[in-house]
Design an enzyme around this catalytic site. Sequence first.
Site, PDB file in Angstrom:
ATOM      1  N   THR A  73       0.837  -1.202   0.000  1.00  0.00           N
ATOM      2  CA  THR A  73       0.000   0.000   0.000  1.00  0.00           C
ATOM      3  C   THR A  73       0.870   1.250   0.000  1.00  0.00           C
ATOM      4  O   THR A  73       0.633   2.196  -0.764  1.00  0.00           O
ATOM      5  CB  THR A  73      -0.927  -0.009   1.238  1.00  0.00           C
ATOM      6  OG1 THR A  73      -1.704  -1.204   1.200  1.00  0.00           O
ATOM      7  CG2 THR A  73      -1.838   1.198   1.279  1.00  0.00           C
ATOM      8  N   CYS A 314     -17.947  -6.554   4.440  1.00  0.00           N
ATOM      9  CA  CYS A 314     -19.132  -6.613   5.286  1.00  0.00           C
ATOM     10  C   CYS A 314     -19.260  -5.293   6.035  1.00  0.00           C
ATOM     11  O   CYS A 314     -18.371  -4.918   6.787  1.00  0.00           O
ATOM     12  CB  CYS A 314     -18.970  -7.761   6.263  1.00  0.00           C
ATOM     13  SG  CYS A 314     -20.474  -8.136   7.127  1.00  0.00           S
TER      14      CYS A 314
HETATM   15  N1  PLP Z   1      -2.292  -4.417  -4.131  1.00  0.00           N
HETATM   16  C1  PLP Z   1      -2.942  -5.566  -4.271  1.00  0.00           C
HETATM   17  C2  PLP Z   1      -3.368  -6.001  -5.632  1.00  0.00           C
HETATM   18  C3  PLP Z   1      -3.217  -6.359  -3.160  1.00  0.00           C
HETATM   19  O1  PLP Z   1      -3.876  -7.504  -3.308  1.00  0.00           O
HETATM   20  C4  PLP Z   1      -2.794  -5.913  -1.887  1.00  0.00           C
HETATM   21  C5  PLP Z   1      -3.113  -6.678  -0.674  1.00  0.00           C
HETATM   22  O2  PLP Z   1      -4.181  -7.215  -0.509  1.00  0.00           O
HETATM   23  C6  PLP Z   1      -2.120  -4.697  -1.805  1.00  0.00           C
HETATM   24  C7  PLP Z   1      -1.876  -3.980  -2.937  1.00  0.00           C
HETATM   25  C8  PLP Z   1      -1.665  -4.163  -0.494  1.00  0.00           C
HETATM   26  O3  PLP Z   1      -0.505  -4.797  -0.045  1.00  0.00           O
HETATM   27  P1  PLP Z   1      -0.098  -4.665   1.494  1.00  0.00           P
HETATM   28  O4  PLP Z   1      -0.989  -5.593   2.236  1.00  0.00           O
HETATM   29  O5  PLP Z   1       1.334  -5.094   1.534  1.00  0.00           O
HETATM   30  O6  PLP Z   1      -0.274  -3.254   1.864  1.00  0.00           O
END
Ligand code: PLP
Length: 373
Positions: A73, A314
């Site tokens: 993220t 949810c």
């Molecule tokens: N991008 C995608 C496509 C993801 O599936 C995820 C996590 O679910 C993330 C970004 C975020 O990654 P992180 O959990 O390391 O912040």
Amino acid sequence: MNQPVYMDHNATSPTRPQAVDAVVRAMEIGGNPSSVHSMGRKALRVLEDAREQVRMAVNAPKSAQVIFTSCGTEANSLALQGCGRGKMFAAATEHAAVLRARSDIQRISVDVNGLIDPFQLEEMLAGGGDDTVISVMMANNETGVLQQIEGIARIAHRYHALVHTDAVQALGKVDVDFTALGVDMMSLSAHKIGGPLGVGVLIATKDVKLTAGNPGGGQENGLRGGTQNVPGIAGFGVAAERAVAERADMARVKALRDQLETRILEIAPDATVIAAMADRLPNTSFISMPGVDAETQIMAFDLAGICVSAGSACASGKTKASAVLTAMGMAPDTAKSAVRVSLGLANSEDDIERYISAWTELYQRKGAARSAA
Ligand code: PLP
């Protein structure tokens, strides 16, 4: 009680033993990689070795910027907020980690398979892309659908736009080649490939001029302040190396996934395998069981000792349809009853049998309830 059957690898993939070893070894060093003394230098060596492992795992050029962050993220935020482009376009099916990175995002719509329309992209770029960054994920976390990143990058570059891809779900499941894709920036996350939770990376070509959102003490070449999580990063490096080395084994995982889908459609011709005909990750299946909402299914699977997830969220006890499926134009009933199965290398035929048996029981129970009504 049997061990739970874990089929939620797109949420988090269980930590690889080699990554655990690397974390422990790095913790035992204990120095700060910014310190100039011998212990600091040792920690720095671990950090730089991991940087090289991650760079090589995606075939990024030696000159690339490889910036460690606290998660996927944060890598997305650094890319999209820090790249200096005034406009941003993103596929409507992106993860919230992209869609919430900025408030000015213009969404690129997708077709029934979740693929963006290159002609729409061209239209959006028609006025010129010099001030634009485009973010399109390599693989969707819910459906597993793979976007045509190479073609998207070619179009975008014709208009001088910058291209970012969130490859968090792709690494270890399909070939991820930064150079061949032709992107400018790519985000990855360690915990999706059997590395530790809470470690991510942004890879960018040397030409992308990034600005830190959190400059702090100037670590990571001034682009991400804060003392690096050396143990986590060491685990990430090893996990990236292993994920690429074991990627060929995904062919076996795909055979299991295909078997699961075939069996379910034999049992329930009214079930829907989302984007079944699209190019997808080999481990992912998003299946809608008609008339049973995803939350109910997740609970029933959990009772049967099977860990899977819904694409839906949810809110106040009410199941919301998956935003990804809604963007793909899926009927709300189908979208609300879709459950994601995401397999990993440790899954076996027995796991598939357990899943099918739990799925069938639930489906038949629902059918019996329907006939009684
Ligand atoms: N991008 C995608 C496509 C993801 O599936 C995820 C996590 O679910 C993330 C970004 C975020 O990654 P992180 O959990 O390391 O912040």
